[in-house]
Design an enzyme around this catalytic site. Structure first.
Site, PDB file in Angstrom:
ATOM      1  N   SER A  35       0.821  -1.219   0.000  1.00 46.83           N
ATOM      2  CA  SER A  35       0.000   0.000   0.000  1.00 46.83           C
ATOM      3  C   SER A  35       0.851   1.264   0.000  1.00 46.83           C
ATOM      4  O   SER A  35       1.786   1.413   0.784  1.00 46.83           O
ATOM      5  CB  SER A  35      -0.901   0.009   1.242  1.00 46.83           C
ATOM      6  OG  SER A  35      -1.578   1.255   1.303  1.00 46.83           O
ATOM      7  N   SER A  37      -0.683   4.151   0.503  1.00 44.66           N
ATOM      8  CA  SER A  37      -1.515   5.132   1.211  1.00 44.66           C
ATOM      9  C   SER A  37      -0.753   5.920   2.282  1.00 44.66           C
ATOM     10  O   SER A  37      -0.973   7.127   2.422  1.00 44.66           O
ATOM     11  CB  SER A  37      -2.733   4.439   1.826  1.00 44.66           C
ATOM     12  OG  SER A  37      -3.586   3.987   0.801  1.00 44.66           O
ATOM     13  N   THR A  85      -9.004  -1.850   2.962  1.00 46.08           N
ATOM     14  CA  THR A  85      -8.844  -2.390   1.610  1.00 46.08           C
ATOM     15  C   THR A  85      -9.070  -3.895   1.634  1.00 46.08           C
ATOM     16  O   THR A  85      -9.461  -4.483   2.654  1.00 46.08           O
ATOM     17  CB  THR A  85      -7.485  -1.933   1.014  1.00 46.08           C
ATOM     18  OG1 THR A  85      -7.442  -2.332  -0.351  1.00 46.08           O
ATOM     19  CG2 THR A  85      -6.297  -2.516   1.758  1.00 46.08           C
ATOM     20  N   LYS A  89     -13.715  -4.818   2.887  1.00 45.96           N
ATOM     21  CA  LYS A  89     -14.613  -3.670   2.697  1.00 45.96           C
ATOM     22  C   LYS A  89     -16.060  -3.971   3.090  1.00 45.96           C
ATOM     23  O   LYS A  89     -16.773  -3.076   3.530  1.00 45.96           O
ATOM     24  CB  LYS A  89     -14.538  -3.186   1.245  1.00 45.96           C
ATOM     25  CG  LYS A  89     -13.207  -2.530   0.937  1.00 45.96           C
ATOM     26  CD  LYS A  89     -13.095  -2.047  -0.484  1.00 45.96           C
ATOM     27  CE  LYS A  89     -11.683  -1.536  -0.730  1.00 45.96           C
ATOM     28  NZ  LYS A  89     -11.495  -1.034  -2.083  1.00 45.96           N
ATOM     29  N   GLU A 101     -24.589   7.842   1.937  1.00 43.94           N
ATOM     30  CA  GLU A 101     -25.503   7.278   0.942  1.00 43.94           C
ATOM     31  C   GLU A 101     -24.742   6.399  -0.055  1.00 43.94           C
ATOM     32  O   GLU A 101     -25.178   5.313  -0.416  1.00 43.94           O
ATOM     33  CB  GLU A 101     -26.191   8.426   0.217  1.00 43.94           C
ATOM     34  CG  GLU A 101     -27.277   7.985  -0.712  1.00 43.94           C
ATOM     35  CD  GLU A 101     -28.005   9.179  -1.280  1.00 43.94           C
ATOM     36  OE1 GLU A 101     -27.355   9.990  -1.978  1.00 43.94           O
ATOM     37  OE2 GLU A 101     -29.203   9.314  -1.020  1.00 43.94           O
ATOM     38  N   ASP A 125     -14.049   5.005  -3.191  1.00 44.51           N
ATOM     39  CA  ASP A 125     -13.449   4.369  -4.375  1.00 44.51           C
ATOM     40  C   ASP A 125     -14.099   4.865  -5.667  1.00 44.51           C
ATOM     41  O   ASP A 125     -13.415   5.161  -6.648  1.00 44.51           O
ATOM     42  CB  ASP A 125     -13.622   2.844  -4.312  1.00 44.51           C
ATOM     43  CG  ASP A 125     -12.699   2.209  -3.288  1.00 44.51           C
ATOM     44  OD1 ASP A 125     -11.626   2.784  -3.016  1.00 44.51           O
ATOM     45  OD2 ASP A 125     -13.047   1.141  -2.766  1.00 44.51           O
ATOM     46  N   ALA A 154     -14.832  -4.367  -4.543  1.00 49.61           N
ATOM     47  CA  ALA A 154     -14.293  -3.249  -5.328  1.00 49.61           C
ATOM     48  C   ALA A 154     -15.283  -2.837  -6.407  1.00 49.61           C
ATOM     49  O   ALA A 154     -15.530  -1.644  -6.632  1.00 49.61           O
ATOM     50  CB  ALA A 154     -12.952  -3.641  -5.939  1.00 49.61           C
ATOM     51  N   ASN A 174     -18.359 -11.192 -14.713  1.00 48.06           N
ATOM     52  CA  ASN A 174     -17.606 -11.819 -13.629  1.00 48.06           C
ATOM     53  C   ASN A 174     -17.360 -13.284 -13.940  1.00 48.06           C
ATOM     54  O   ASN A 174     -18.158 -13.938 -14.612  1.00 48.06           O
ATOM     55  CB  ASN A 174     -18.382 -11.700 -12.312  1.00 48.06           C
ATOM     56  CG  ASN A 174     -17.511 -12.014 -11.114  1.00 48.06           C
ATOM     57  OD1 ASN A 174     -16.397 -11.511 -11.010  1.00 48.06           O
ATOM     58  ND2 ASN A 174     -18.010 -12.857 -10.218  1.00 48.06           N
ATOM     59  N   ALA A 177     -20.631 -16.144 -12.894  1.00 45.44           N
ATOM     60  CA  ALA A 177     -21.703 -15.334 -13.492  1.00 45.44           C
ATOM     61  C   ALA A 177     -22.775 -14.956 -12.483  1.00 45.44           C
ATOM     62  O   ALA A 177     -23.279 -13.832 -12.491  1.00 45.44           O
ATOM     63  CB  ALA A 177     -22.333 -16.097 -14.656  1.00 45.44           C
TER      64      ALA A 177
HETATM   65  P1  ATR Z   1     -12.616  -7.225  -3.825  1.00 45.65           P
HETATM   66  O1  ATR Z   1     -13.055  -6.646  -2.530  1.00 45.65           O
HETATM   67  O2  ATR Z   1     -11.254  -6.796  -4.260  1.00 45.65           O
HETATM   68  O3  ATR Z   1     -13.596  -7.018  -4.921  1.00 45.65           O
HETATM   69  P2  ATR Z   1     -13.507  -9.937  -3.603  1.00 45.65           P
HETATM   70  O4  ATR Z   1     -14.792  -9.506  -2.998  1.00 45.65           O
HETATM   71  O5  ATR Z   1     -12.807 -11.149  -3.077  1.00 45.65           O
HETATM   72  O6  ATR Z   1     -12.418  -8.787  -3.532  1.00 45.65           O
HETATM   73  O7  ATR Z   1     -13.791 -10.127  -5.179  1.00 45.65           O
HETATM   74  C1  ATR Z   1     -12.779 -10.487  -6.061  1.00 45.65           C
HETATM   75  C2  ATR Z   1     -13.307 -10.388  -7.470  1.00 45.65           C
HETATM   76  O8  ATR Z   1     -12.261 -10.655  -8.400  1.00 45.65           O
HETATM   77  C3  ATR Z   1     -14.406 -11.376  -7.786  1.00 45.65           C
HETATM   78  O9  ATR Z   1     -15.262 -10.780  -8.740  1.00 45.65           O
HETATM   79  C4  ATR Z   1     -13.610 -12.545  -8.408  1.00 45.65           C
HETATM   80  O10 ATR Z   1     -14.356 -13.390  -9.252  1.00 45.65           O
HETATM   81  P3  ATR Z   1     -15.264 -14.568  -8.630  1.00 45.65           P
HETATM   82  O11 ATR Z   1     -16.515 -13.919  -8.119  1.00 45.65           O
HETATM   83  O12 ATR Z   1     -15.511 -15.482  -9.766  1.00 45.65           O
HETATM   84  O13 ATR Z   1     -14.430 -15.194  -7.529  1.00 45.65           O
HETATM   85  C5  ATR Z   1     -12.613 -11.773  -9.209  1.00 45.65           C
HETATM   86  N1  ATR Z   1     -11.374 -12.503  -9.544  1.00 45.65           N
HETATM   87  C6  ATR Z   1     -10.311 -12.697  -8.746  1.00 45.65           C
HETATM   88  N2  ATR Z   1      -9.327 -13.368  -9.408  1.00 45.65           N
HETATM   89  C7  ATR Z   1      -9.799 -13.576 -10.662  1.00 45.65           C
HETATM   90  C8  ATR Z   1      -9.254 -14.213 -11.821  1.00 45.65           C
HETATM   91  N3  ATR Z   1      -8.034 -14.746 -11.842  1.00 45.65           N
HETATM   92  N4  ATR Z   1     -10.022 -14.242 -12.931  1.00 45.65           N
HETATM   93  C9  ATR Z   1     -11.250 -13.699 -12.940  1.00 45.65           C
HETATM   94  N5  ATR Z   1     -11.821 -13.083 -11.870  1.00 45.65           N
HETATM   95  C10 ATR Z   1     -11.100 -13.023 -10.743  1.00 45.65           C
END
Ligand code: ATR
Length: 308
Positions: A35, A37, A85, A89, A101, A125, A154, A174, A177
């Site tokens: 980080s 930050s 982070t 979150k 909000e 963000d 995120a 995603n 899906a």
């Molecule tokens: P964050 O808070 O950073 O969003 P998270 O809630 O763990 O962390 O979500 C990670 C996201 O990255 C998810 O959308 C994840 O996809 P899945 O829902 O299928 O797990 C996605 N992600 C992480 N690594 C990935 C990869 N190698 N290819 C595709 N999607 C990935």
């Protein structure tokens, strides 16, 4: 910032008595070593003359409750606020007694602030991303088609600010899906979209993803160090491919996008600085000038902005 009382499930405890000296702030996550930050907030403090100190803390993933325990401890020692982070979150959202909000709409919090009436959660963000795209990169979002990759915390944090910036079409794609569909349904089910005349959000799996003017990677793939399995041709005609992550070299997503024909690519260093400035404003009521801090960081990592 507008505050709404969207949560009754307050986890935030009372803050401890503030010790003398600078007000203390913290960024927590796992991993956290990468980080930037602390440097950013140190620069903001120098620039504005605000007496603050800002450190980073690695919070263990196990046992459950480690995040809340770490925040409790910091606040009991007199800490004034935290940035949160990956991957905490959503837990930060649950921790906050009250939410802005935009945090309520995101269901995710990256900024916790001590207030007289409890711990407030906000999400900077989305505004950080929109500022970087529009103000620094000069890509106006109004009327554009946009593809957002990811459906985790995120991605959740940036959906509403992107819609509010006027994107004509927003698709969430995603790997899993169902998560994209659930997230889209969450926003489409909120009366805010209809009341504000915002377009519906589409949720699909990545292999169905279609080209868009702007493609944003909000998955954790870059932080975890890997690339994304994306359909060929997705970057053809893409005006900007933006990775919310940043590092000491272009991310795999940025490289994929350049190879695929994106006109411009960017990492998320600018978003980082902009969201930090918004957090600083929430805590201190003072808005720092971001450009010199952004330039300092950009020079230090030596990764060109557009990679072309
Ligand atoms: P964050 O808070 O950073 O969003 P998270 O809630 O763990 O962390 O979500 C990670 C996201 O990255 C998810 O959308 C994840 O996809 P899945 O829902 O299928 O797990 C996605 N992600 C992480 N690594 C990935 C990869 N190698 N290819 C595709 N999607 C990935």
């Amino acid at each position: 910032m507008s505050a709404s009382d969207s949560s009754e499930e307050a986890g935030g405890g009372a803050a401890g008595a503030a010790p003398a000296g600078p007000h203390r702030y913290l960024v927590v996550g796992n991993p956290i070593g990468h980080s930037r930050s602390p440097e950013i907030h140190a620069a903001f403090a120098r620039q504005t003359g605000e007496a603050v100190s800002y450190e980073r803390l690695l919070v263990p993933l196990e046992p459950p409750g480690s995040f809340a325990a770490a925040v409790d401890r910091f606040l009991a020692e007199g800490g004034r606020g935290l940035n949160v982070t990956l991957p905490f979150k959503v837990q930060a959202y649950e921790y906050a007694a009250r939410h802005s909000e935009r945090a309520a709409l995101a269901g995710a919090v990256n900024t916790l602030a001590v207030r007289d009436d409890g711990i407030h959660g906000d999400n900077t963000d989305g505004p950080g991303l929109v500022s970087d795209l529009q103000e620094r990169l000069g890509v106006r979002l109004a009327g554009r088609s946009m593809l957002l990759l990811g459906a985790g915390g995120a991605a959740r944090g940036v959906v509403m600010p992107l819609l509010q910036a006027g994107v004509a079409e927003l698709t969430l794609a995603n790997r899993t899906a169902e998560r994209a569909q659930m997230l889209a349904a969450m926003f489409n089910g909120s009366p805010v979209l209809r009341e504000w005349g915002l377009p519906p959000v589409r949720g699909i799996s990545q292999d169905m993803a279609k080209p868009a003017d702007v493609i944003v990677n909000a998955t954790s793939s870059s932080v975890l160090g890997g690339g994304l399995a994306l359909p060929p041709g997705i970057f053809a005609g893409c005006r900007l491919a933006y990775d919310c992550a940043y590092g000491s070299r272009p991310t795999a997503f940025m490289e994929q996008a350049l190879l695929g024909g994106a006109a411009q690519v960017s990492d998320g260093l600018g978003m980082l600085v902009e969201q930090a400035a918004e957090s600083f404003f929430i805590w201190r009521g003072v808005r720092p000038v971001t450009e010199p801090v952004y330039r300092m960081l950009r020079a230090s990592i030596a990764v060109p902005r557009t990679g072309s």
